[in-house]
Scaffold this active site. Structure first.
Site, mmCIF file in Angstrom:
data_model
loop_
_atom_site.group_PDB
_atom_site.id
_atom_site.type_symbol
_atom_site.label_atom_id
_atom_site.label_comp_id
_atom_site.label_asym_id
_atom_site.label_seq_id
_atom_site.Cartn_x
_atom_site.Cartn_y
_atom_site.Cartn_z
ATOM 1 N N LYS A 1 0.900 -1.062 -0.021
ATOM 2 C CA LYS A 1 0.079 -0.069 -0.066
ATOM 3 C C LYS A 1 0.776 1.260 -0.123
ATOM 4 C CE LYS A 1 -3.696 -0.565 2.576
ATOM 5 N NZ LYS A 1 -4.279 -0.893 3.777
ATOM 6 N N ARG B 1 -3.422 3.281 8.326
ATOM 7 C CA ARG B 1 -3.741 2.027 7.780
ATOM 8 C C ARG B 1 -2.534 1.114 7.867
ATOM 9 N NH1 ARG B 1 -4.880 4.696 1.853
ATOM 10 N NH2 ARG B 1 -6.230 2.687 1.761
ATOM 11 N N GLY C 1 -7.875 -7.967 5.469
ATOM 12 C CA GLY C 1 -8.321 -7.861 6.814
ATOM 13 C C GLY C 1 -7.344 -8.032 7.786
ATOM 14 N N MET D 1 -5.687 -5.801 9.334
ATOM 15 C CA MET D 1 -6.297 -5.008 10.568
ATOM 16 C C MET D 1 -7.129 -3.747 9.858
ATOM 17 S SD MET D 1 -4.182 -2.004 12.954
ATOM 18 C CE MET D 1 -4.996 -0.875 11.991
ATOM 19 N N ARG E 1 -3.262 -1.725 -6.432
ATOM 20 C CA ARG E 1 -2.438 -2.851 -6.298
ATOM 21 C C ARG E 1 -2.815 -3.802 -7.395
ATOM 22 N NH1 ARG E 1 -5.797 -4.954 -0.840
ATOM 23 N NH2 ARG E 1 -7.743 -5.001 -1.859
ATOM 24 N N HIS F 1 -15.055 -10.172 1.042
ATOM 25 C CA HIS F 1 -14.080 -10.956 1.684
ATOM 26 C C HIS F 1 -14.062 -12.072 0.851
ATOM 27 C CE1 HIS F 1 -12.218 -13.746 4.544
ATOM 28 N NE2 HIS F 1 -11.174 -12.960 4.678
ATOM 29 N N SER G 1 15.499 -42.079 -13.183
ATOM 30 C CA SER G 1 14.389 -41.295 -12.991
ATOM 31 C C SER G 1 14.174 -40.958 -11.566
ATOM 32 C CB SER G 1 13.148 -41.827 -13.461
ATOM 33 O OG SER G 1 11.906 -41.482 -13.357
ATOM 34 N N CYS H 1 10.055 -38.569 -11.637
ATOM 35 C CA CYS H 1 8.510 -38.749 -11.605
ATOM 36 C C CYS H 1 8.172 -38.737 -10.066
ATOM 37 C CB CYS H 1 8.064 -40.381 -11.942
ATOM 38 S SG CYS H 1 9.466 -41.475 -11.369
ATOM 39 N N TYR I 1 13.710 -34.193 -18.212
ATOM 40 C CA TYR I 1 12.397 -34.006 -18.143
ATOM 41 C C TYR I 1 11.753 -34.058 -16.926
ATOM 42 C CZ TYR I 1 12.111 -39.039 -17.483
ATOM 43 O OH TYR I 1 12.116 -40.350 -17.063
HETATM 44 P P1 ADP Z 1 -7.683 -2.481 3.658
HETATM 45 O O1 ADP Z 1 -6.135 -2.663 3.394
HETATM 46 O O2 ADP Z 1 -8.285 -3.412 4.475
HETATM 47 O O3 ADP Z 1 -8.294 -2.158 2.267
HETATM 48 P P2 ADP Z 1 -7.549 0.456 3.898
HETATM 49 O O4 ADP Z 1 -6.366 1.157 4.624
HETATM 50 O O5 ADP Z 1 -7.342 0.431 2.509
HETATM 51 O O6 ADP Z 1 -7.782 -0.986 4.352
HETATM 52 O O7 ADP Z 1 -8.869 1.243 4.365
HETATM 53 C C1 ADP Z 1 -9.982 0.958 4.338
HETATM 54 C C2 ADP Z 1 -11.037 2.020 3.890
HETATM 55 O O8 ADP Z 1 -10.599 3.283 4.335
HETATM 56 C C3 ADP Z 1 -10.878 1.998 2.265
HETATM 57 O O9 ADP Z 1 -12.111 2.034 1.867
HETATM 58 C C4 ADP Z 1 -10.188 3.182 2.210
HETATM 59 O O10 ADP Z 1 -10.474 3.846 0.882
HETATM 60 C C5 ADP Z 1 -10.506 4.151 3.307
HETATM 61 N N1 ADP Z 1 -9.363 5.209 3.759
HETATM 62 C C6 ADP Z 1 -8.364 4.926 3.966
HETATM 63 N N2 ADP Z 1 -7.594 6.152 4.141
HETATM 64 C C7 ADP Z 1 -8.519 7.045 3.885
HETATM 65 C C8 ADP Z 1 -8.218 8.306 3.612
HETATM 66 N N3 ADP Z 1 -7.129 8.919 3.918
HETATM 67 N N4 ADP Z 1 -9.220 9.202 3.366
HETATM 68 C C9 ADP Z 1 -10.614 8.436 3.116
HETATM 69 N N5 ADP Z 1 -10.731 7.174 3.007
HETATM 70 C C10 ADP Z 1 -9.737 6.362 3.420
HETATM 71 MG MG MG Z 2 -7.950 -1.204 0.925
#
Ligand code: ADP
Ligand code: MG
Ligand code: MG
Length: 904
Positions: A50, A120, A129, A131, A364, A482, A792, A859, A879
């Site tokens: 990220k 984040r 998921g 954190m 990503r 998810h 083999s 094999c 092979y």
């Molecule tokens: P995950 O890794 O679980 O996707 P994120 O860090 O991307 O978590 O964030 C979760 C949500 O919060 C996402 O929808 C993201 O777009 C939103 N978000 C994160 N940072 C900001 C920010 N600075 N302003 C507005 N929305 C944010």
């Molecule tokens: Mg995200």
């Protein structure tokens, strides 16, 4: 680099801390914004995916709210220092916040124009998921008033604040979300509000107070008013999330090892919930399910990012966006182009629109199904975005499995009772009985049952069950929920958001349109259409598309390893040829002895006391074997076929129960007691290490002679019918030069005798070689190689004997070894390169020292495993051989291995 330089100077002044804890040159955090951007997309290990991409997007001029990333190295230091932030970190955080303040014209915790940030998490590899993100950090009792004034929208401000207290309470100090829910319900009740959105500004303000009370009551302390204290605690919480069980489990299932930790991204907030001109969404630059080149995703008007992922409200498809805001839609399409041109791959993005202005919050590499991966790779070659070589490297070889998996047969589909249609979240066809919790799915799947994991929605704690289930069915959640994301990543069939289905976890029942099904009822789900069907629908093998064969052709161009198959029947041989097999690397003959009446002749042979009776029994088997081989040679049309002589312990063929024992007694005209005694006599405590393989041929050379005779006669018969049969005779389980010397001679003599008897004067060209599967054979390959025209590597047995793990019993302890990371992976699935690999490398080298043109192959399960194939390429095998369905995977993996080698 100004910030960190400043901070470093400050540290140097303080002296001791930096010296004690880390080298002074380490940069703890990386800024991204208009002022400057420190990092880039190639720094994923350090900045997390990220963070690296936020920096990269900023650099290429995309609208990204500014912020900074604390490195994964700091996470490592945090754990090294017994869960303490390294000294000096918060100083650097302070100065970076200062820079953010300058750039945004806002101030952290300000009473006029407060700067708010999100905190984040993000490791080098995306872990859905891991954190929960904390949004709106920096608000307190005073700055919330400022935000209300500044935006002239008190409701928005209090809503933001109460969300912060809730998220912070939940994520940082572990106050159960349910307590906040209860407080919310009270306020809703008081204001006669049905939906969250009906709660007026006053209600939201009250909620801020009652949330703070909840916080105090269940945590003990007050919600921190100092924004820097909030930030520090949030940073620590991100680091702590790295080691929480669900994250550890995810890494284990995905076999992710060797990472430093997670990075922390601190980013200035933008708001998608400022009114109907605001919104938020997630999208893929191409369809991740089919690979079609179309902008694909969902958005919500007047909402914060979390709302899309959480599935609280149902989002609209992005194709509807022009109706809402055409300019933004156009801007997004332009960004799609720009991103794909820059990254030269499909991107998965998050965006937010604040009062009409678009911001990018994440990008990503887009996870995709195997089918999508193939299509995208081929399309991108056509679009000149990538080269053929890149296309070959782009598709994870293992993901081809999904294309090779069965789908529902259209004929069977016609008469199917479709119960409801959900979202086609991840393609494929799955048939099974419902399991209502992940734990139940694990238990029943391990017991051999085919289960469908049926949940309202899944969360990261369910991944175990999701992994083992044949398919996943959820009643809520969208295409980016998810369940959908994880299932696509694995190629697991998934139908999501089948809203008509009601699930009762307690009674283990689901009902849909008036019908009820329990854990005992079979259902079928179609991940390509979203259909949920009662009963079992017949499946069919896939037709391989034009793109698939195009990619395979490219792979064949670049690979140097041959790919053979393990096949014991003409039918398997034919299928493998269709998949591109270039020969049979292992044709086991024992299966041929079990069919129908043959087992009786086999038993007669084993139970016989004298060579004469044994020979008589073998005579019955000879014509049967011969016609088996003829069938296989025909199917392989001139491609080489390696036939292994009888290998398993004899006791596997013996009659064990009374009934078959007395039957055998009658056939042989012997008393049952004699039979019983013979069975007793042949019993072995440790058959895997017992009388098997070439040891059988030493004791009972008649078996070897019969098998070789059948092979040679089959070759001659074929040659006389213009079928170019090419046989390679393989003697199993050799560990001593003497064994191969003697048995090899016997084989060659038999070949000559049969040819003479059949008056065949042409060149039979039959090779005689051995399997290297006993460690001693690898160690003495220079002796054994004198008598073998090919090796083999039987890596299944070689692994078993090198580790001393019984293949049949390994599951009693292997899971513990994997869980505790004593072993990184199951050595029976992916070759133990460090240990067993040495034996393979040594065997090849020593063997070729005495016979330069010694043909070497493998094999065993490993022949179809991409990681193992990389190793086999390196040690110079000719092979690999694998099961028919893995042949395309091996072809692609071999090409990738060759390309790695040529670019390294
Ligand atoms: P995950 O890794 O679980 O996707 P994120 O860090 O991307 O978590 O964030 C979760 C949500 O919060 C996402 O929808 C993201 O777009 C939103 N978000 C994160 N940072 C900001 C920010 N600075 N302003 C507005 N929305 C944010
Ligand atoms: Mg995200
Ligand atoms: Mg073996």
């Amino acid at each position: 680099m100004a910030t960190s330089t400043k901070a470093r100077v400050a540290q140097r002044r303080r002296g001791k801390t930096s010296r004690n804890h880390r080298p002074a040159h380490e940069q703890l955090l990386y800024y991204f914004g208009q002022t400057r951007t420190d990092g880039g997309g190639d720094q994923k290990p350090l900045l997390g995916g990220k963070g690296a991409n936020l920096a990269e997007m900023t650099s290429i001029g995309l609208p990204v709210p500014p912020g900074f990333t604390i490195t994964t190295q700091v996470c490592g230091l945090y754990y090294e220092h017994h869960e303490k932030l390294p000294a000096g970190l918060m100083d650097e955080v302070h100065s970076s916040i200062g820079l953010l303040e300058k750039e945004t014209g806002k101030r952290f915790g300000d009473q006029k124009n407060p700067l708010l940030v999100s905190v984040r998490s993000g490791a080098a590899v995306s872990m859905p998921g891991m954190m929960n993100t904390i949004l709106n950090l920096g608000l307190n009792d005073e700055s919330v008033e400022a935000l209300a004034r500044e935006t002239q929208n008190p409701r928005f401000a209090y809503d933001a604040y109460r969300r912060l207290i809730n998220m912070f309470g939940d994520v940082v100090v572990d106050v159960d979300h349910a307590y906040f829910e209860a407080a919310f319900d009270k306020v809703k009740h008081k204001h006669h509000a049905e939906q969250d959105t009906d709660v007026p500004a006053d209600g939201m303000r009250e909620l801020c107070t009652s949330y703070q009370n909840v916080y105090r009551k269940h945590h003990g302390n007050d919600f921190p008013q100092d924004p820097f204290k909030q930030l520090e605690l949030a940073i620590i919480a991100v680091f702590r999330s790295w080691m929480q069980p669900r994250a550890v489990k995810y890494r284990q299932v995905e076999q992710i090892t060797g990472l430093l930790g997670t990075a922390v991204n601190v980013q200035s907030m933008v708001f998608g919930n400022m009114g109907d001109d605001s919104g938020t969404g997630v999208a893929f630059t191409r369809n991740p399910s089919t690979g079609k080149n179309e902008f694909y995703g969902e958005f919500l008007v007047n909402a914060q990012g979390e709302d899309v992922v959480a599935g609280i409200r149902t989002p609209q498809p992005v194709s509807e966006m022009p109706k809402w805001n055409r300019a933004t839609y156009r801007e997004l399409l332009a960004i799609k182009q720009k991103l794909e041109k820059h990254y030269r791959d499909v991107q998965d993005i998050e965006f937010t629109i604040e009062r009409g202005k678009l911001y990018m919050l994440q990008t990503r590499t887009g996870k995709r199904t195997g089918a999508a991966a193939v299509r995208i790779a081929c399309d991108m070659v056509k679009e000149k975005l990538i080269s053929e070589k890149t296309a070959v490297q782009r598709v994870p070889a293992g993901d081809l499995t999904q294309l090779l998996l069965p789908s529902f047969s259209p004929a069977a589909k016609k008469s199917a009772q479709v119960l409801t249609v959900g979202l086609p979240a991840s393609p494929g066809a799955a048939v099974g009985r419902p399991a209502f919790t992940a734990a139940e799915a694990v238990e029943r799947a391990n017991a051999g049952e085919s289960v469908l994991l049926v949940r309202k929605e899944t969360n990261p704690e369910d991944i175990d069950g999701m992994h083992l289930a044949a398919g996943i069915l959820t009643s809520t959640g969208g295409m980016t929920s998810h369940a959908a994301v994880v299932a696509r990543g694995w190629g697991r069939c998934c139908v999501a958001g089948a809203g008509r289905i009601q699930i009762n976890e307690r009674t283990r029942k689901l009902s849909v349109n008036g019908r009820t099904f329990s854990h005992k009822d079979v259902l079928s789900i179609d991940g390509s259409t979203g259909e949920v069907i009662a009963g079992a629908v017949a499946t069919q093998t896939p037709k391989l598309s034009g793109d698939f064969s195009r990619l395979m052709k490219w792979a064949d161009r670049y690979r140097t390893l041959d790919v053979r198959t393990n096949a014991d029947t003409p039918e398997d041989a034919r299928r493998a040829r269709q998949f591109g097999a270039e020969g049979i690397g292992l044709c086991r003959t024992e299966h041929m002895f079990f069919e129908g009446d043959r087992i009786r002749a086999m038993r007669e042979m084993i139970l016989a006391d004298e060579p004469k009776t044994r020979k008589a029994a073998l005579k019955k088997l000879l014509p049967l074997q011969r016609s088996d081989f003829i069938g296989i040679f025909r199917a392989m049309k001139g491609l080489p076929v390696t036939i292994r002589l009888l290998d398993p312990p004899l006791h596997e063929f013996l009659p064990q129960d009374n009934e078959s024992q007395s039957e055998m007694a009658k056939r042989l005209g012997l008393p049952v007691s004699r039979i019983k005694a013979r069975v007793q006599q042949l019993h072995e405590t440790n058959p895997m290490l017992g009388h098997r393989g070439c040891r059988l041929a030493v004791t009972y050379p008649e078996i070897l002679e019969m098998q070789v005779t059948a092979i040679v006669e089959a070759v001659i018969t074929c040659r006389r019918k213009q079928v170019n049969a090419r046989a390679e005779i393989m003697i199993p389980l050799v560990g001593l030069e003497g064994e191969l010397e003697m048995l090899g001679r016997r084989v060659r003599e038999t070949i000559k005798e049969v040819a003479a008897a059949k008056k065949f004067t042409g060149n039979l060209g039959i090779l005689v070689g051995t399997m290297i599967e006993v460690p001693r054979a690898a160690l003495t390959a220079d002796e054994i190689g004198k008598h073998a025209e090919f090796f083999s590597f039987g890596t299944n047995d070689l692994t078993q004997m090198t580790f001393g793990y019984s293949r049949d019993d390994v599951n009693t302890f292997l899971p513990d070894y994997l869980r505790q990371e004593i072993l990184a992976r199951d050595p029976f699935q992916s070759l133990d390169v460090t240990g067993v690999g040495q034996l393979v490398a040594m065997g090849v080298e020593k063997g070729r020292n005495v016979r330069k043109n010694l043909k070497c192959g493998v094999c065993g399960e490993h022949g179809g495993d991409p990681a193992s194939i990389r190793f086999f390429q390196k040690v110079g095998l000719d092979y690999v051989s694998c099961s028919p369905f893995r042949v395309p995977i091996a072809r692609l993996a071999a090409a990738q291995a060759a390309l790695v080698k040529s670019t390294a």
